[in-house]
Design a protein around this motif. Structure first.
Motif, short mmCIF file in Angstrom:
data_model
loop_
_atom_site.label_atom_id
_atom_site.label_comp_id
_atom_site.label_asym_id
_atom_site.label_seq_id
_atom_site.Cartn_x
_atom_site.Cartn_y
_atom_site.Cartn_z
N GLN A 109 0.47 -0.66 0.08
CA GLN A 109 -0.08 0.22 -0.11
C GLN A 109 1.25 1.15 -0.10
OE1 GLN A 109 -3.31 1.53 -1.23
NE2 GLN A 109 -3.85 -0.33 0.17
N ARG A 110 2.22 1.25 0.50
CA ARG A 110 2.80 2.53 0.72
C ARG A 110 3.95 2.18 -0.37
NH1 ARG A 110 3.01 4.44 6.08
NH2 ARG A 110 1.40 3.31 7.40
N ASN A 142 -8.92 2.16 -2.10
CA ASN A 142 -8.28 2.83 -1.39
C ASN A 142 -8.57 2.07 -0.19
OD1 ASN A 142 -10.59 2.61 1.52
ND2 ASN A 142 -10.70 4.77 0.73
N ARG A 143 -7.74 2.32 1.02
CA ARG A 143 -6.47 2.04 1.45
C ARG A 143 -6.61 1.32 2.06
NH1 ARG A 143 -3.04 5.34 6.35
NH2 ARG A 143 -1.72 3.57 6.48
N GLU A 154 -0.19 -3.26 6.44
CA GLU A 154 -0.59 -2.77 6.92
C GLU A 154 -2.19 -3.50 8.04
OE1 GLU A 154 -2.39 0.23 5.00
OE2 GLU A 154 -0.92 0.70 6.76
N PHE A 159 -3.64 -0.20 10.09
CA PHE A 159 -3.22 0.30 9.74
C PHE A 159 -2.72 1.26 10.17
CE2 PHE A 159 -7.16 -1.84 8.23
CZ PHE A 159 -6.94 -2.39 6.61
#
Length: 285
Positions: A109-110, A142-143, A154, A159
């Protein structure tokens, strides 16, 4: 059986020409500009890792996993040519072709997903399905949309509420798996410069295997698998790796460093079922 999950990992390298143009106005030759920039990063942050915004994918490896969490295949995109624009195209078109399976990564995600999104922007690749939805909260990217993307880091940090010190290497080692071996992420830039793309791909394959095994344990954690089912899947996957080890150096290395998870329930199940005595920390809450 249809592919339900794509377990993936990205190895990337800096675009030296972009570094030269953006940071130094094109005054330095690309290789000199990159060397200078890495020196500056080391002085400032004790790390010469170039931000993903200046990077392109060098190797992307994807593991195809079905709805029963069985690993069916592992592929390195655009091997052996490893062209960044083709890698990016193959990743996003593959996601569409397999009917948008859930992506699975560790810290993707990052890093991995933003890099692949930016690569699609750079190379003019349309990915409407990834950006669909009337509101950002409805988009697959979306995260918090874990139907579209399970980022195991996450998940394990709620998260980002905490830091996962040790990363994938630690998570894999908790399960007895090799984690980082002879190659590590900070070495990729120099390996790429030396033309060692095959070695980078092998490293990436091992990371995908580690990620897959961490994914299996995460499914135990959330109740999608029992511990017994997970252990059977691990045994089946080991046989899958053994069958391919003769042709793939990464699998031979992985098996050489293979470790089995030490199961504390094997001999202590009775003790685990006993209630806590009064006055323990649990009662003191």
């Amino acid at each position: 059986m249809a592919t339900s999950f794509l377990v993936f990992d990205v190895e990337s390298v800096a675009d030296a020409d972009l570094v030269s143009r953006v940071h130094y106005g094109g005054v330095y030759q690309p290789a000199d500009a990159l060397a200078r920039y890495r020196d500056e990063l080391r002085e400032r942050y004790d790390s010469d890792f170039v931000p993903y915004t200046f990077q392109v994918p060098a190797v992307v490896v994807v593991g195809k996993v079905n709805a029963e969490f069985i690993l069916e295949d592992i592929v390195a995109l655009d091997e052996p040519r490893f062209r960044p624009h083709v890698i990016t195209e193959n990743f996003w078109r593959g996601w569409e072709r397999y009917r948008r399976p859930t992506l699975v990564s560790f810290n993707g995600q990052r890093f991995d997903v933003p890099l692949l999104e930016l690569a699609a922007f750079r190379y003019g690749i349309s990915v409407p399905g990834w950006f669909q939805g009337g509101k950002p909260s409805d988009q697959p990217r979306n995260r918090f949309n874990t139907t579209a993307h399970i980022d195991l880091c996450e998940m394990l940090t709620n998260f980002g509420a905490t830091r996962f010190t040790g990363g994938l290497n630690l998570a894999a080692n908790l399960l007895g798996k090799p984690g980082k071996m002879d190659v590590q992420g900070h070495m990729v830039q120099d390996m790429f410069a030396a033309g060692q793309l095959t070695e980078i791909a092998d490293y990436c394959r091992c990371d995908v295997l580690d990620t897959y095994f961490v994914f299996l344990r995460s499914r135990v954690l959330v109740g999608r698998l029992t511990l017994e089912q997970e252990q059977r899947l691990i045994a089946e996957t080991k046989r899958w790796i053994e069958q391919r080890a003769e042709k793939v150096a990464a699998y031979r290395l992985y098996l050489d460093r293979w470790g089995d998870w030490s199961n504390p329930w094997a001999s202590g199940a009775e003790a685990a079922s006993e209630p806590l005595p009064a006055g323990t920390a649990k009662d003191a809450g």
